[in-house]
Scaffold this active site. Structure first.
Site, PDB file in Angstrom:
ATOM      1  N   CYS A 211      32.033 -66.478 -14.367  1.00 36.06           N
ATOM      2  CA  CYS A 211      33.244 -66.170 -13.599  1.00 36.06           C
ATOM      3  C   CYS A 211      33.301 -64.677 -13.248  1.00 36.06           C
ATOM      4  O   CYS A 211      34.033 -64.283 -12.347  1.00 36.06           O
ATOM      5  CB  CYS A 211      34.491 -66.594 -14.372  1.00 36.06           C
ATOM      6  SG  CYS A 211      34.703 -65.741 -15.945  1.00 36.06           S
ATOM      7  N   HIS A 212      32.490 -63.875 -13.945  1.00 38.18           N
ATOM      8  CA  HIS A 212      32.495 -62.431 -13.644  1.00 38.18           C
ATOM      9  C   HIS A 212      31.899 -62.132 -12.270  1.00 38.18           C
ATOM     10  O   HIS A 212      32.060 -61.041 -11.751  1.00 38.18           O
ATOM     11  CB  HIS A 212      31.722 -61.662 -14.737  1.00 38.18           C
ATOM     12  CG  HIS A 212      30.300 -62.103 -14.905  1.00 38.18           C
ATOM     13  ND1 HIS A 212      29.941 -63.162 -15.710  1.00 38.18           N
ATOM     14  CD2 HIS A 212      29.137 -61.657 -14.355  1.00 38.18           C
ATOM     15  CE1 HIS A 212      28.620 -63.328 -15.671  1.00 38.18           C
ATOM     16  NE2 HIS A 212      28.109 -62.428 -14.842  1.00 38.18           N
TER      17      HIS A 212
END
Lengths: 192, 163
Positions: free
Chosen positions: A158-159
Site C-alpha cells: 500500500c506504500h
C-alpha cells in the site's frame, strides 16, 4: 486479613516455570525493523498481520476474527521475517509467503487483494488510478481509507499508492516509513 | 472461518496475566515436583478447551479451577503406588513442606483433610472468593466458607493462638 490468613496468602516458591504450549492457531511476534516495530502473525501458514498497530489491539482483533488461540510464538514467523529482512535490505522484490486478509472488511479485501498486480516494485500510483483499475473510479477516498487499514503492510504494498499531486499523503507506519520504502525501491530499481 | 461472538481475549493475554498464579497454586496444591507438571497440564487443558468457552468472564477463576482439578488427578494417580502398610502416620498426600518458606504452616496445612486443604489453598494462595473456591471444588459457596473456617480453626489450634 489476620496474621494466619496473611501467612497463607504469602506462599511463594522460587523459579516458577512458564508453560510450554502447543502450536497456536494464530502465532505472532514483534519484529523490529528499520521502519519501526511490526507485529507479524500467521494462521494456517498464511500471513494475517504485518502491522504497525499495538500488540493488544491487533492480537485482540485476531482473536475475534481467526481464533482466540493466539500465542507469541516467534519461530512460526521465521519465513515471513526472513523475507521481510531481505526486502528491507534491498535483496528481495517479491514476497513468496501467502497472505490472508482475515482482518480486512470485504471492501478492504477488494482494494488490497490484487494490490500486487496493480503495482510494481519501484513505481508509484495514485489513489484515483487504483480506484479506476478496480472499477471504483469515484471511490478514490474510500480506496485511500481501505489502504490505510491494510493489515498486511509491506507485503501488500500500500506504500506504493500516493496522492495524485505526488504527495505521500499518509501511512500507518508514518510518512518517514513510507518515504523509506519508496526510496529503497527506487534506488534498487535504478541500480538494477 | 469461525467468528467469535463471546469476544475471548487472545490466549497469550491469559498466559501473561496468570501463569505465575497458576504455577504458584499448582505448587501449593501438589508440591514442588508435581506442581510444575500440574501447571503444565492445566495450561494444555485450558488451551484445548479455550475456543469452546461461552463466556469471557472469570477467566482467572476458570484457569485456577482447571489447575485444582489437575492437581486432584495427579494426586489420585499417585495414590495406588503407596502400599497401605507403609503409610506413615503423618499425611503425605500434600506437598513436601519441609523445604518451603514457612514450613511449620505448610506442614500443618498438609495435615488438614483434603477438601479443607484445597479450600484454604484456593482461597488464600489462589486469592479466589468463595464463589471461585466453590466452583473449583464442585460445591456451594456456603460449603466453601465452612471448609475454610474449619481449616483456619484447626491451623490456629495446631500453630498456637497468635498464628
Amino acid at each position: 486479613m489476620n496474621a494466619l490468613e496473611d501467612r497463607l496468602s504469602r506462599f511463594s516458591t522460587p523459579d516458577l516455570k512458564p508453560p510450554v504450549l502447543p502450536d497456536a492457531d494464530v502465532a505472532y511476534a514483534l519484529h523490529d525493523t528499520a521502519i519501526g516495530t511490526l507485529l507479524l502473525a500467521v494462521a494456517h501458514g498464511r500471513v494475517v498481520a504485518s502491522s504497525f498497530g499495538d500488540e493488544e489491539t491487533i492480537t485482540g482483533r485476531l482473536a475475534r476474527a481467526v481464533s482466540p488461540r493466539v500465542l507469541r510464538q516467534p519461530r512460526a514467523l521465521d519465513a515471513v521475517r526472513g523475507e521481510l529482512d531481505e526486502y528491507l535490505a534491498g535483496e528481495r522484490q517479491e514476497f513468496t509467503v501467502q497472505v490472508d486478509l482475515a482482518l480486512a472488511t470485504p471492501f478492504q479485501q477488494l482494494v488490497l487483494s490484487d494490490l500486487r498486480t496493480h503495482t510494481s516494485y519501484g513505481a508509484t500510483k495514485s489513489y484515483g488510478e487504483l480506484a479506476g483499475e478496480i472499477d471504483r473510479p469515484k471511490a478514490a477516498r474510500a480506496v485511500g481509507t481501505a489502504l490505510g487499514a491494510n493489515p498486511v503492510c509491506v507485503l501488500l504494498p500500500c506504500h506504493r499508492i500516493i496522492g495524485s499531486s505526488g504527495s505521500l499523503t499518509g501511512y500507518a507506519g508514518g510518512l518517514d516509513a513510507k518515504r523509506y520504502l519508496l526510496n529503497l525501491e527506487k534506488k534498487r530499481t535504478r541500480s538494477a | 472461518m469461525v467468528v467469535m461472538t463471546v469476544g475471548l481475549p487472545p490466549f497469550q493475554a491469559l498466559v501473561d496475566a496468570h501463569w505465575r498464579d497458576v504455577a504458584r497454586l499448582a505448587r501449593a496444591l501438589a508440591g514442588p515436583v508435581d506442581g510444575d507438571d500440574v501447571a503444565q497440564r492445566a495450561w494444555e487443558k485450558a488451551f484445548a478447551a479455550y475456543p469452546g468457552l461461552t463466556s469471557a468472564k472469570n477467566l482467572r477463576s476458570w484457569l485456577l479451577t482447571i489447575t485444582a482439578r489437575c492437581a486432584t488427578d495427579v494426586h489420585r494417580a499417585r495414590k495406588p503406588q503407596r502400599p497401605l502398610d507403609d503409610a506413615p502416620a503423618v499425611a503425605v498426600d500434600g506437598p513436601d513442606a519441609a523445604a518451603w518458606p514457612d514450613p511449620n504452616l505448610w506442614q500443618a496445612v498438609n495435615e488438614l483433610p483434603e477438601r479443607q486443604r484445597y479450600a484454604i489453598t484456593l482461597k488464600y494462595v489462589g486469592d479466589l472468593d468463595h464463589h471461585g473456591v466453590a466452583a473449583a471444588l464442585d460445591t456451594t459457596p456456603a460449603a466453601s466458607r465452612r471448609l475454610v473456617s474449619d481449616a483456619l480453626a484447626t491451623l490456629r489450634r495446631t500453630l498456637g493462638v497468635d498464628a
